[in-house]
Design an enzyme around this catalytic site. Structure first.
Site, mmCIF file in Angstrom:
data_model
loop_
_atom_site.group_PDB
_atom_site.id
_atom_site.type_symbol
_atom_site.label_atom_id
_atom_site.label_comp_id
_atom_site.label_asym_id
_atom_site.label_seq_id
_atom_site.Cartn_x
_atom_site.Cartn_y
_atom_site.Cartn_z
ATOM 1 N N ASP A 64 0.861 -1.190 0.000
ATOM 2 C CA ASP A 64 0.000 0.000 0.000
ATOM 3 C C ASP A 64 0.899 1.242 0.000
ATOM 4 O OD1 ASP A 64 -2.378 1.574 0.327
ATOM 5 O OD2 ASP A 64 -1.801 1.838 2.411
ATOM 6 N N THR A 97 -2.911 5.379 -3.957
ATOM 7 C CA THR A 97 -1.793 6.072 -3.288
ATOM 8 C C THR A 97 -0.487 5.878 -4.050
ATOM 9 O OG1 THR A 97 -1.655 4.139 -1.850
ATOM 10 C CG2 THR A 97 -2.754 6.057 -0.968
ATOM 11 N N THR A 98 -0.267 4.665 -4.583
ATOM 12 C CA THR A 98 0.951 4.432 -5.384
ATOM 13 C C THR A 98 0.849 5.215 -6.690
ATOM 14 O OG1 THR A 98 1.031 2.203 -4.468
ATOM 15 C CG2 THR A 98 2.416 2.635 -6.373
ATOM 16 N N ASP A 394 -8.843 -0.046 2.277
ATOM 17 C CA ASP A 394 -8.854 0.580 0.948
ATOM 18 C C ASP A 394 -10.131 0.223 0.194
ATOM 19 O OD1 ASP A 394 -6.415 1.504 1.603
ATOM 20 O OD2 ASP A 394 -5.309 0.579 -0.032
#
Length: 561
Positions: A64, A97-98, A394
């Site tokens: 994550d 997020t990445t 998530d």
């Protein structure tokens, strides 16, 4: 001659580190690219995991982006901006997020050659903002609404969004199992905005498939006294009393003083203490409640008292669990047992205490208000269960977003390629340097499909060429085509149910562009030195404390011979 002898102006404290101009800007870009390289390999269903070992000996395995960025102790001031955008994406949307870190790193990488060639950063910033605005408008145009569908259809569509999110996580192998569970949990809390209404409890042992969802509240059995085993462990339609008081004998404070003129009076004081606790317990029983929960301790006397009257009790219940019980059963937490009326009591269809692995769980199901749900996670290693919890967080965030902003776009790099094509095409109509800058922005967007291919071990050049050709078709026929992770080719992402909420992409492009523009606008870094006097004072205090400790230790120890 006089003008040449002007004294040098010293503006900053001696030792201040200043670096400015083009080298400083390029140094900042390099730092951000290094951070993006750390999380680059975690993107997508075939992304790798990172094992992070901190100074306290804690080990975290995660892919994550936000978790990795938080755990990396980044000290470079410009690179910290990427940590902040990863955190904001996580709190706002929950996923991507990445993606947001990769996009920001790629925007800066594409800007670097222009900066080295002497282009003013403000020209780049202006073009990047224009391109970002156009990209977001294009996403809104391509997004497909899931509004107005029946509940069953909506469940199916939301489960596909959750499955897309979970496919890149450690629990991707069981994505269909968990996607259904997540959708049920989010629908169970309805329009409730508070995420803590969905509880996630972790129990080591068993397999992932042993995880289950409780449409209500479940929490681990709290510390209990003698007499607890005699209490009933299952009730049908019980009344529930929630307290925030202690139900045990209170000893007097150390400085309390009572003067007695007659020894017989002592007994009356002892009796008064017992009468107070018995009075409280009587009122709990008379309220008609069959389950008594308290945030504070319920002592051995109260436990036995309730057991004799077939009442279940649990003390020291965690505050968030107590609030979730209140939300689900309709009970109100009481700070006094005086005047306990029916309106403050809650109810549920079934209460039972159940064994889950090595733990015992108190489970409330069939709650009338039903604004809460609990997921009980099973698995082998602790790190695995921790990562499963982050993955579910998530997925829960994504499903909530998809319910509120009910538009989805094709995943698998399809939307990124389509926006890239759109910006390339638009740039041809622009005269001047900004054509080059918008082309650079469009090229940066291709990092998502390229990285998906690299992480899966496919030939990125070959796949990207196929995608470009497909997206270049007239009438937008190829707009939904993305990377097919299973075959190493391309496929219609929308038809394969690789979906993500439009808000994820909009937020990611917005945040990444803002971060890139912010870093491009910085041309000087000033680092103030630490005050030497403050450092020497700290060192002196450390020495003083150490010396005192040594002397004190010798004085208090055994007598020297």
């Amino acid at each position: 001659m006089a003008s040449m002898m002007q004294p040098q102006i010293i503006l900053l404290k001696e030792g201040t580190d200043t670096s400015q101009g083009k080298p400083q800007l390029i140094s900042n870009i390099n730092a951000c690219m290094a951070v993006a390289d750390v999380v680059r390999t975690t993107l997508g269903p075939r992304g790798m995991d990172k094992l992070i070992h901190d100074d306290k000996g804690n080990t975290t395995i995660s892919n994550d982006g936000a978790t990795i960025m938080k755990l990396l102790d980044i000290v470079h001031p410009a690179a910290k901006i990427l940590v902040d955008i990863a955190k904001s994406q996580d709190s706002e949307v929950g996923d991507g997020t990445t993606t947001v870190v990769l996009l920001a790193g790629e925007f800066l990488k594409e800007a670097k050659p222009f900066i080295e060639d002497g282009v003013h950063p403000q020209n780049l910033i202006r073009s990047y903002r224009t391109a970002s605005f156009m990209a977001i408008e294009k996403i809104k145009e391509l997004a497909v609404s899931i509004e107005g569908k029946s509940l069953d259809e909506k469940r199916s569509l939301l489960a596909k969004c959750a499955a897309t999110t979970l496919s890149s996580k450690l629990i991707g192998g069981e994505k269909d199992f968990f996607a259904k569970m997540v959708v049920d949990a989010v629908i169970a809390i309805g329009n409730e905005d508070r995420l803590n209404m969905i509880g996630i409890k972790k129990v080591q042992g068993g397999t992932m498939r042993d995880s289950f969802l409780v449409n209500g509240v479940a929490f681990k059995k709290t510390f209990s006294y003698a007499g607890f085993e005699q209490q009933p462990k299952k009730f049908l339609n019980p009344k529930i009393l929630l307290l925030n008081i202690e139900l045990e004998l209170k000893s007097e404070k150390e400085n309390a003083e009572i003067r007695l003129s007659d020894p017989l009076q002592y007994q009356s004081i002892v009796d008064a203490e017992w009468n107070i606790i018995y009075d409280k317990l009587d009122k709990c029983v008379k309220s008609g409640a069959k389950i008594v929960l308290s945030r504070l301790a319920i002592g051995d006397l109260a436990t036995q008292y309730f057991a004799d009257r077939d009442i279940f009790c649990a003390g020291r219940v965690a505050e968030d669990d107590l609030h979730r019980v209140a939300a689900a059963t309709g009970a109100t937490v009481q700070t006094s047992v005086n005047n306990v009326i029916d309106e403050v009591l809650g109810s549920c269809e079934i209460f039972e205490e159940k064994q889950v692995g090595s733990e015992r769980f108190n489970i409330f199901s069939g709650c009338p208000l039903g604004q809460t749900a609990t997921i009980v996670l099973r698995g082998g290693a602790d790190q695995f269960i921790e990562e499963a919890e982050r993955s579910l967080h998530d997925a829960i965030m994504i499903v909530r977003r998809a319910m509120k902003n009910s538009t989805v776009v094709a995943g698998g790099g399809a939307i990124d390629m389509e926006i890239s094509r759109y910006l390339w095409q638009h740039a041809r109509n622009i005269a001047g340097k900004s054509q080059l800058f918008i082309n650079a922005y469009a090229k940066a967007l291709e990092v998502i499909p390229r990285q998906l291919c690299d992480n899966a071990g496919f030939d990125a050049i070959d796949v990207l060429n196929k995608l470009r050709q497909k997206h270049a078709l007239a009438a937008g026929e190829g707009a939904l085509y993305g990377v097919d992770i299973n075959t190493g080719g391309i496929s219609d992402s929308f038809a394969n149910f690789v979906w993500e909420p439009a808000v994820v992409k909009i937020n990611a492009i917005n945040a990444a562009t803002e971060a890139a523009c912010l870093i491009l606008s910085v041309d000087e870094t000033v680092k103030n030195p630490k005050s030497e006097s403050a450092q020497s004072d700290a060192a002196g205090m450390g020495r003083g404390r150490g010396g005192g400790g040594m002397r004190g230790g010798r004085g208090r120890g055994m007598r020297r011979r």
